[in-house]
Scaffold this motif. Structure first.
Motif, PDB file in Angstrom:
ATOM      1  N   GLU A  67      66.143 -11.293  35.343  1.00  0.00           N
ATOM      2  CA  GLU A  67      67.002 -11.816  36.203  1.00  0.00           C
ATOM      3  C   GLU A  67      67.689 -13.168  35.283  1.00  0.00           C
ATOM      4  O   GLU A  67      66.990 -14.002  35.806  1.00  0.00           O
ATOM      5  CB  GLU A  67      66.894 -11.046  37.694  1.00  0.00           C
ATOM      6  CG  GLU A  67      69.133 -10.971  38.266  1.00  0.00           C
ATOM      7  CD  GLU A  67      68.989 -11.608  40.032  1.00  0.00           C
ATOM      8  OE1 GLU A  67      70.051 -12.163  40.332  1.00  0.00           O
ATOM      9  OE2 GLU A  67      67.733 -11.106  40.174  1.00  0.00           O
ATOM     10  N   ILE A  68      68.983 -12.987  35.060  1.00  0.00           N
ATOM     11  CA  ILE A  68      69.878 -14.223  34.555  1.00  0.00           C
ATOM     12  C   ILE A  68      70.692 -13.712  34.883  1.00  0.00           C
ATOM     13  O   ILE A  68      71.832 -13.319  35.349  1.00  0.00           O
ATOM     14  CB  ILE A  68      69.623 -13.732  32.933  1.00  0.00           C
ATOM     15  CG1 ILE A  68      68.502 -13.569  32.256  1.00  0.00           C
ATOM     16  CG2 ILE A  68      70.305 -14.961  32.568  1.00  0.00           C
ATOM     17  CD1 ILE A  68      68.405 -13.798  31.150  1.00  0.00           C
ATOM     18  N   PHE A  95      72.318 -10.486  35.588  1.00  0.00           N
ATOM     19  CA  PHE A  95      71.994  -9.737  34.565  1.00  0.00           C
ATOM     20  C   PHE A  95      71.050  -9.333  34.678  1.00  0.00           C
ATOM     21  O   PHE A  95      69.284 -10.425  35.267  1.00  0.00           O
ATOM     22  CB  PHE A  95      72.218 -10.337  32.511  1.00  0.00           C
ATOM     23  CG  PHE A  95      73.793 -10.857  32.498  1.00  0.00           C
ATOM     24  CD1 PHE A  95      74.344  -9.776  31.800  1.00  0.00           C
ATOM     25  CD2 PHE A  95      74.081 -11.908  31.944  1.00  0.00           C
ATOM     26  CE1 PHE A  95      75.964  -9.826  31.057  1.00  0.00           C
ATOM     27  CE2 PHE A  95      75.719 -11.634  31.855  1.00  0.00           C
ATOM     28  CZ  PHE A  95      75.866 -11.142  31.603  1.00  0.00           C
ATOM     29  N   GLN A  96      70.162  -8.241  34.424  1.00  0.00           N
ATOM     30  CA  GLN A  96      69.291  -7.556  34.702  1.00  0.00           C
ATOM     31  C   GLN A  96      68.853  -7.026  33.659  1.00  0.00           C
ATOM     32  O   GLN A  96      69.461  -5.702  33.294  1.00  0.00           O
ATOM     33  CB  GLN A  96      68.308  -6.826  35.962  1.00  0.00           C
ATOM     34  CG  GLN A  96      69.013  -7.970  37.171  1.00  0.00           C
ATOM     35  CD  GLN A  96      69.193  -6.666  38.752  1.00  0.00           C
ATOM     36  OE1 GLN A  96      69.034  -5.711  38.348  1.00  0.00           O
ATOM     37  NE2 GLN A  96      69.481  -7.619  39.507  1.00  0.00           N
ATOM     38  N   TYR A  97      67.273  -7.163  33.299  1.00  0.00           N
ATOM     39  CA  TYR A  97      66.723  -5.680  31.826  1.00  0.00           C
ATOM     40  C   TYR A  97      65.135  -5.717  32.262  1.00  0.00           C
ATOM     41  O   TYR A  97      64.473  -6.647  32.818  1.00  0.00           O
ATOM     42  CB  TYR A  97      67.380  -6.378  31.224  1.00  0.00           C
ATOM     43  CG  TYR A  97      66.496  -7.731  30.271  1.00  0.00           C
ATOM     44  CD1 TYR A  97      65.832  -8.536  29.805  1.00  0.00           C
ATOM     45  CD2 TYR A  97      67.592  -9.151  30.373  1.00  0.00           C
ATOM     46  CE1 TYR A  97      65.365  -9.215  28.836  1.00  0.00           C
ATOM     47  CE2 TYR A  97      67.098 -10.601  31.214  1.00  0.00           C
ATOM     48  CZ  TYR A  97      66.136 -10.541  30.222  1.00  0.00           C
ATOM     49  OH  TYR A  97      65.791 -12.240  29.635  1.00  0.00           O
ATOM     50  N   LYS A  98      64.658  -5.216  31.311  1.00  0.00           N
ATOM     51  CA  LYS A  98      63.354  -5.187  31.890  1.00  0.00           C
ATOM     52  C   LYS A  98      62.532  -5.703  30.212  1.00  0.00           C
ATOM     53  O   LYS A  98      63.064  -6.024  29.378  1.00  0.00           O
ATOM     54  CB  LYS A  98      62.769  -3.782  31.422  1.00  0.00           C
ATOM     55  CG  LYS A  98      62.996  -2.532  32.744  1.00  0.00           C
ATOM     56  CD  LYS A  98      62.609  -1.583  32.655  1.00  0.00           C
ATOM     57  CE  LYS A  98      62.966  -0.594  34.491  1.00  0.00           C
ATOM     58  NZ  LYS A  98      62.358   0.787  33.781  1.00  0.00           N
ATOM     59  N   ALA A 117      66.014 -17.225  34.043  1.00  0.00           N
ATOM     60  CA  ALA A 117      65.775 -16.284  33.822  1.00  0.00           C
ATOM     61  C   ALA A 117      64.597 -15.899  34.915  1.00  0.00           C
ATOM     62  O   ALA A 117      63.999 -16.927  35.262  1.00  0.00           O
ATOM     63  CB  ALA A 117      65.077 -15.768  32.486  1.00  0.00           C
ATOM     64  N   VAL A 118      64.444 -15.105  36.148  1.00  0.00           N
ATOM     65  CA  VAL A 118      64.020 -14.929  37.114  1.00  0.00           C
ATOM     66  C   VAL A 118      63.242 -13.499  36.789  1.00  0.00           C
ATOM     67  O   VAL A 118      63.826 -12.046  36.893  1.00  0.00           O
ATOM     68  CB  VAL A 118      64.433 -15.610  38.445  1.00  0.00           C
ATOM     69  CG1 VAL A 118      63.114 -15.206  39.727  1.00  0.00           C
ATOM     70  CG2 VAL A 118      65.181 -16.334  38.329  1.00  0.00           C
ATOM     71  N   ALA A 119      61.748 -14.434  36.464  1.00  0.00           N
ATOM     72  CA  ALA A 119      61.284 -12.670  36.240  1.00  0.00           C
ATOM     73  C   ALA A 119      60.939 -11.989  37.644  1.00  0.00           C
ATOM     74  O   ALA A 119      60.367 -12.269  38.761  1.00  0.00           O
ATOM     75  CB  ALA A 119      59.881 -12.901  35.395  1.00  0.00           C
TER      76      ALA A 119
END
Length: 206
Positions: free
Chosen positions: A100-101, A61-64, A204-206
């Motif tokens: 990114e998770i 999953f990717q998000y801002k 979660a990887v920033a």
């Protein structure tokens, strides 16, 4: 009245009672194997090589995400003192980061774990006997008349036959009802612990 005990002893209870129980055991075995196949097919990436271990399947999953700007309000001297480039954003209160998770796919699904909770078998055998008696009668007669001038001959014969037969007729009625109650059981302790460890691996990887 006839003795119906031999009729009851002739019933094959292994079929009427053992058959549904055996079917329930086979259904429970099939349900357990369905759980195993579900984990293998859905939770792992099959590389086609039986010699290697299949890797766990993840969903990305990717998000801002807006986070506080740690450099907000800093001067150029402050940035230089911290070894940061002059282009560092110090004007905005919040910064948007791409996050990114990686989530194990198994933790997002309900793993089927069907368990047969109860089996009710209702078997009713009804035996009814009826005494039968048949009576038949047969009657036959014949006569002959002969005339030869002065001599008259007359012959007659008759017969009567009565047959009597009796017996016993047994009517058999069988009713078989099977009620099965299945529930989605709790996960086994070992599998539950594995899923807990997989959940702990979510990062979660920033």
């Amino acid at each position: 009245m006839p003795n119906l005990v031999p009729e009851l002893n002739s019933l094959d209870f292994n079929v009427y009672v053992g058959g549904p129980l055996q079917a329930a055991i086979q259904a429970q075995t099939a349900a357990s194997m369905a759980t195993v196949n579900f984990i293998q097919e859905v939770g792992f990436e099959n590389d086609g090589d039986p010699a290697t271990v299949d890797s766990l399947r993840y969903v990305d999953f990717q998000y801002k995400k807006s986070v506080p700007n740690p450099h907000f309000g800093k001067s150029a001297a402050d940035l230089a003192a911290e070894g940061l480039p002059p282009s560092t954003d110090t004007a905005n209160t919040y910064l948007e980061n791409e996050v990114e998770i990686k989530v194990p796919f198994l933790t997002m699904l309900t793993i089927p774990s069907l368990r047969i909770d109860e089996v009710n078998i209702d078997f009713n055998a009804r035996l009814s006997s009826t005494e039968t008696r048949n009576v038949s009668s047969e009657f036959a007669a014949s006569a002959e008349l002969g005339i030869n001038y002065k001599i008259v001959n007359f012959k007659a014969s008759a017969s009567y036959k009565r047959n009597t037969s009796q017996g016993v007729k047994v009517d058999k009625t069988y009713n078989l009802g099977v009620k099965v109650r299945a529930v989605n059981d709790e996960l086994p302790e070992g599998l539950s612990r594995i899923l807990d460890m997989l959940e702990d691996s979510i990062a979660a990887v920033a």
